[in-house]
Design a protein around this motif. Structure first.
Motif, PDB file in Angstrom:
ATOM      1  N   ARG A 127       0.831  -1.209   0.000  1.00  0.00           N
ATOM      2  CA  ARG A 127       0.000   0.000   0.000  1.00  0.00           C
ATOM      3  C   ARG A 127       0.866   1.260   0.000  1.00  0.00           C
ATOM      4  O   ARG A 127       0.516   2.262  -0.641  1.00  0.00           O
ATOM      5  CB  ARG A 127      -0.957  -0.004   1.188  1.00  0.00           C
ATOM      6  CG  ARG A 127      -0.287   0.077   2.535  1.00  0.00           C
ATOM      7  CD  ARG A 127      -1.273   0.198   3.676  1.00  0.00           C
ATOM      8  NE  ARG A 127      -0.575   0.400   4.940  1.00  0.00           N
ATOM      9  CZ  ARG A 127      -0.201   1.584   5.409  1.00  0.00           C
ATOM     10  NH1 ARG A 127      -0.449   2.677   4.711  1.00  0.00           N
ATOM     11  NH2 ARG A 127       0.424   1.688   6.559  1.00  0.00           N
ATOM     12  N   GLU A 128       2.015   1.235   0.681  1.00  0.00           N
ATOM     13  CA  GLU A 128       2.889   2.404   0.685  1.00  0.00           C
ATOM     14  C   GLU A 128       3.533   2.612  -0.675  1.00  0.00           C
ATOM     15  O   GLU A 128       3.682   3.749  -1.139  1.00  0.00           O
ATOM     16  CB  GLU A 128       3.940   2.282   1.781  1.00  0.00           C
ATOM     17  CG  GLU A 128       3.365   2.386   3.189  1.00  0.00           C
ATOM     18  CD  GLU A 128       4.428   2.322   4.275  1.00  0.00           C
ATOM     19  OE1 GLU A 128       5.638   2.284   3.924  1.00  0.00           O
ATOM     20  OE2 GLU A 128       4.069   2.312   5.460  1.00  0.00           O
ATOM     21  N   ASN A 131       0.888   4.270  -2.885  1.00  0.00           N
ATOM     22  CA  ASN A 131       0.643   5.681  -2.580  1.00  0.00           C
ATOM     23  C   ASN A 131       1.820   6.572  -2.968  1.00  0.00           C
ATOM     24  O   ASN A 131       1.620   7.723  -3.364  1.00  0.00           O
ATOM     25  CB  ASN A 131       0.272   5.851  -1.106  1.00  0.00           C
ATOM     26  CG  ASN A 131      -1.195   5.569  -0.856  1.00  0.00           C
ATOM     27  OD1 ASN A 131      -2.040   5.885  -1.686  1.00  0.00           O
ATOM     28  ND2 ASN A 131      -1.512   4.964   0.278  1.00  0.00           N
ATOM     29  N   ARG A 132       3.044   6.049  -2.903  1.00  0.00           N
ATOM     30  CA  ARG A 132       4.184   6.828  -3.411  1.00  0.00           C
ATOM     31  C   ARG A 132       4.042   7.043  -4.919  1.00  0.00           C
ATOM     32  O   ARG A 132       4.321   8.124  -5.440  1.00  0.00           O
ATOM     33  CB  ARG A 132       5.501   6.121  -3.083  1.00  0.00           C
ATOM     34  CG  ARG A 132       6.022   6.407  -1.688  1.00  0.00           C
ATOM     35  CD  ARG A 132       7.433   5.910  -1.505  1.00  0.00           C
ATOM     36  NE  ARG A 132       7.481   4.455  -1.485  1.00  0.00           N
ATOM     37  CZ  ARG A 132       7.399   3.728  -0.366  1.00  0.00           C
ATOM     38  NH1 ARG A 132       7.256   4.328   0.798  1.00  0.00           N
ATOM     39  NH2 ARG A 132       7.461   2.413  -0.426  1.00  0.00           N
ATOM     40  N   LEU A 134       1.307   7.153  -6.608  1.00  0.00           N
ATOM     41  CA  LEU A 134       0.152   7.992  -6.910  1.00  0.00           C
ATOM     42  C   LEU A 134       0.334   9.445  -6.493  1.00  0.00           C
ATOM     43  O   LEU A 134      -0.501  10.298  -6.824  1.00  0.00           O
ATOM     44  CB  LEU A 134      -1.087   7.439  -6.185  1.00  0.00           C
ATOM     45  CG  LEU A 134      -1.610   6.077  -6.625  1.00  0.00           C
ATOM     46  CD1 LEU A 134      -2.687   5.596  -5.665  1.00  0.00           C
ATOM     47  CD2 LEU A 134      -2.144   6.126  -8.054  1.00  0.00           C
ATOM     48  N   ARG A 135       1.409   9.743  -5.799  1.00  0.00           N
ATOM     49  CA  ARG A 135       1.547  11.036  -5.121  1.00  0.00           C
ATOM     50  C   ARG A 135       1.299  12.226  -6.047  1.00  0.00           C
ATOM     51  O   ARG A 135       0.672  13.216  -5.667  1.00  0.00           O
ATOM     52  CB  ARG A 135       2.940  11.132  -4.504  1.00  0.00           C
ATOM     53  CG  ARG A 135       3.144  12.343  -3.606  1.00  0.00           C
ATOM     54  CD  ARG A 135       4.467  12.239  -2.878  1.00  0.00           C
ATOM     55  NE  ARG A 135       4.475  11.122  -1.951  1.00  0.00           N
ATOM     56  CZ  ARG A 135       5.592  10.515  -1.513  1.00  0.00           C
ATOM     57  NH1 ARG A 135       6.763  10.917  -1.958  1.00  0.00           N
ATOM     58  NH2 ARG A 135       5.513   9.516  -0.653  1.00  0.00           N
ATOM     59  N   PHE A 140      -5.095   8.894  -3.937  1.00  0.00           N
ATOM     60  CA  PHE A 140      -4.444   8.003  -2.973  1.00  0.00           C
ATOM     61  C   PHE A 140      -5.305   6.776  -2.750  1.00  0.00           C
ATOM     62  O   PHE A 140      -6.506   6.772  -3.059  1.00  0.00           O
ATOM     63  CB  PHE A 140      -4.137   8.723  -1.659  1.00  0.00           C
ATOM     64  CG  PHE A 140      -5.300   8.890  -0.709  1.00  0.00           C
ATOM     65  CD1 PHE A 140      -5.289   8.253   0.521  1.00  0.00           C
ATOM     66  CD2 PHE A 140      -6.402   9.686  -1.029  1.00  0.00           C
ATOM     67  CE1 PHE A 140      -6.345   8.422   1.423  1.00  0.00           C
ATOM     68  CE2 PHE A 140      -7.448   9.860  -0.145  1.00  0.00           C
ATOM     69  CZ  PHE A 140      -7.419   9.218   1.086  1.00  0.00           C
ATOM     70  N   PRO A 142      -6.822   4.544   0.125  1.00  0.00           N
ATOM     71  CA  PRO A 142      -7.072   4.903   1.520  1.00  0.00           C
ATOM     72  C   PRO A 142      -7.020   3.778   2.543  1.00  0.00           C
ATOM     73  O   PRO A 142      -7.009   4.058   3.749  1.00  0.00           O
ATOM     74  CB  PRO A 142      -8.500   5.468   1.454  1.00  0.00           C
ATOM     75  CG  PRO A 142      -9.150   4.689   0.360  1.00  0.00           C
ATOM     76  CD  PRO A 142      -8.073   4.449  -0.658  1.00  0.00           C
ATOM     77  N   ASP A 144      -5.796   1.460   5.140  1.00  0.00           N
ATOM     78  CA  ASP A 144      -4.565   1.591   5.924  1.00  0.00           C
ATOM     79  C   ASP A 144      -4.636   0.712   7.172  1.00  0.00           C
ATOM     80  O   ASP A 144      -5.106   1.139   8.224  1.00  0.00           O
ATOM     81  CB  ASP A 144      -4.384   3.065   6.324  1.00  0.00           C
ATOM     82  CG  ASP A 144      -3.179   3.305   7.215  1.00  0.00           C
ATOM     83  OD1 ASP A 144      -2.391   2.364   7.416  1.00  0.00           O
ATOM     84  OD2 ASP A 144      -3.037   4.433   7.725  1.00  0.00           O
ATOM     85  N   LEU A 223      -9.667   4.199  -6.196  1.00  0.00           N
ATOM     86  CA  LEU A 223      -8.834   5.235  -5.592  1.00  0.00           C
ATOM     87  C   LEU A 223      -9.696   6.405  -5.138  1.00  0.00           C
ATOM     88  O   LEU A 223     -10.864   6.510  -5.508  1.00  0.00           O
ATOM     89  CB  LEU A 223      -7.774   5.719  -6.597  1.00  0.00           C
ATOM     90  CG  LEU A 223      -6.849   4.638  -7.169  1.00  0.00           C
ATOM     91  CD1 LEU A 223      -5.920   5.246  -8.217  1.00  0.00           C
ATOM     92  CD2 LEU A 223      -6.042   3.964  -6.065  1.00  0.00           C
ATOM     93  N   ILE A 226      -7.093  13.075  -3.075  1.00  0.00           N
ATOM     94  CA  ILE A 226      -6.463  13.592  -1.865  1.00  0.00           C
ATOM     95  C   ILE A 226      -7.251  14.803  -1.390  1.00  0.00           C
ATOM     96  O   ILE A 226      -7.524  15.724  -2.167  1.00  0.00           O
ATOM     97  CB  ILE A 226      -5.000  13.984  -2.131  1.00  0.00           C
ATOM     98  CG1 ILE A 226      -4.184  12.733  -2.492  1.00  0.00           C
ATOM     99  CG2 ILE A 226      -4.384  14.690  -0.923  1.00  0.00           C
ATOM    100  CD1 ILE A 226      -2.765  13.030  -2.922  1.00  0.00           C
TER     101      ILE A 226
END
Length: 469
Positions: A127-128, A131-132, A134-135, A140, A142, A144, A223, A226
């Motif tokens: 997941r991290e 998200n990197r 997709l930054r 993002f 969500p 978590d 997704l 943000i």
């Protein structure tokens, strides 16, 4: 029934030897049989005993997964899918040995469709990582759960986490997937449409199946944008019941809270010790609001009024990213912080989920149960969903204490089920919860077993898990 009674599966040593020979000829050094790597892939973050596979294989494509599945099916060898090993109920143990299929090399992000707010990834993407990636898109992912879990593993256990009260769980996040079934064929459960009325919902069948029905090889995920503004904070309460009532009032008033996390006084003590903080050592709620600048301020003010009505202290909130990150880092480290309360102990982490209206009652009864039995068991929860966890610290070499802890867990599960809840809101069943599934679902377990027999007639996928009772 002791949890250790639930994990026996007959071995097939001749079949394992044959499959390992086949896999070595196909994959070379991507097949590993060393003790340390096998122990890592039998790893479990609970006190359940480590049950190692006989070998670990690292496929890099759906086609390679097909070859592995076909070899295991032909020789009746167990196959256990493996993501990052963060599951909590023994899902990756290998009670009958066999092959651990490690998806870590299947880690490509295949497509991001920003206009449609979705993406397609391989199961080994974490997941991290996603998200990197997709930054810069303004989007993002969500879901978590705290740990940097793989998305394939998160789908398999139907994971959720701190954001679930607003964004849902993996059940809502997975639009469709591809999986290799026991006959080696690939099934695609859908496309990228946001809804479909076409046939059985195969996506939801495989999401949460914990690797017992097939091996997920790609996922199409929903997704989110943000948010323009985020505010977060912490609020102390005189009792855990008062904090729970504040959660109920917040949800029932329709305040669109993104995160609302409950911790008891003991957990706050552990958080302060581990993260070197000085929050009040009383029951607290951690909160976060997403939206516009004006919206998050209004939501925070409304919650402050609710907290005051329930006897809560001052709600200290901020929109400063660094301060919010510090707050949520402390919350995410709560699992490890708990061990500071009893150094050297092992932890049995368990979770239940109840309707939001029963949360205060269930939490209060659970805290009383913990106190009456002299246990050290901090309470923390994704309270907006009615989901909470206890991490019971114990001496794994003390049979009497283990029996007392297992009895507590059994009472907790039955308490939640009696309140129209579930024995697991997000950890999944694996081995640790298998003994409670029939109590919750009754004849539904027999229906699940029939599905398992049809889709996996030789029982090669993750045997000894989920539907054994």
């Amino acid at each position: 029934m002791a949890l250790s009674d639930l994990i026996a599966v007959e071995r097939n040593d001749d079949g394992v030897a044959t499959v390992l020979e086949i896999l070595r000829s196909e994959f070379g050094d991507r097949v590993q049989t060393g003790h340390s790597i096998r122990e890592q892939h039998g790893h479990t973050t609970t006190y359940l005993p480590n049950q190692m596979p006989d070998g670990v294989v690292f496929p890099e494509s759906t086609e390679e997964v097909q070859k592995i599945v076909r070899a295991c099916a032909a020789h009746r060898v167990p196959l256990i899918p493996f993501g990052t090993g963060t599951s909590l109920e023994g899902q990756i143990n290998a009670p009958g040995g066999g092959i651990s299929l490690d998806t870590s090399r299947m880690n490509r992000i295949l497509a991001v469709n920003a206009e449609d707010l979705d993406c397609t990834v391989e199961p080994g993407v974490t997941r991290e990582d996603l998200n990197r990636h997709l930054r810069d898109t303004g989007l993002f992912f969500p879901i978590d759960p705290g740990a940097n879990a793989s998305l394939g593993g998160m789908a398999s256990t139907r994971a959720s986490g701190t954001n679930a009260v607003r964004y849902g769980t993996m059940r809502e996040a997975v639009l469709s997937l591809t999986a290799v079934m026991a006959d080696g064929e690939v099934v695609k459960t859908g496309g990228r449409a946001k809804k479909s009325a076409a046939g059985y919902d195969l996506t939801r069948l495989l999401v949460g199946a914990e690797g017992t029905l097939g091996v997920i090889t790609s996922l199409t995920l929903r997704l989110q944008g943000i948010p323009q503004a985020i505010s977060g904070g912490i609020c102390p309460f005189p009792t855990l019941e008062a904090a729970s009532r504040a959660v109920i009032a917040t949800i029932q008033m329709g305040i669109p809270v993104a995160r609302i996390e409950l911790v008891n006084a003991l957990q706050m003590k552990a958080i302060n010790i581990y993260s070197k903080l000085d929050y009040p050592e009383s029951p607290c709620l951690f909160l976060e609001f997403h939206g516009s600048d004006a919206g998050v301020a209004e939501q925070a003010e409304l919650f402050g009024m609710i907290a005051e009505e329930q006897g809560g202290g001052q709600f200290l909130w901020t929109t400063v990213a660094e301060e919010r990150s510090r707050l949520w880092k402390a919350r995410h480290d709560a699992y490890w912080a708990s061990y500071s309360l009893r150094p050297g102990a092992k932890g049995l982490s368990t979770d239940v989920c109840v309707p939001i209206s029963r949360l205060a009652e269930c939490v209060a009864e659970t805290e009383a149960d913990i106190a009456e039995n002299g246990l050290i068991a901090p309470v923390v929860g994704h309270a907006g969903d009615g989901n909470f966890h206890t991490l019971v610290l114990m001496d794994p070499d003390d049979p009497a204490e283990i029996a007392r802890v297992e009895a507590f867990v059994a009472r907790l599960n039955r308490r939640a089920i009696a309140m129209d809840g579930t024995c697991t809101g997000e950890h999944g069943v694996g081995q640790g919860k298998a003994g409670f599934l029939r109590h919750e679902l009754g004849h539904g377990v027999d229906v699940m077993r029939l599905i398992k027999q049809v889709l996996d007639p030789h029982g090669i996928f993750n045997p000894g898990k989920t539907i054994i009772g």
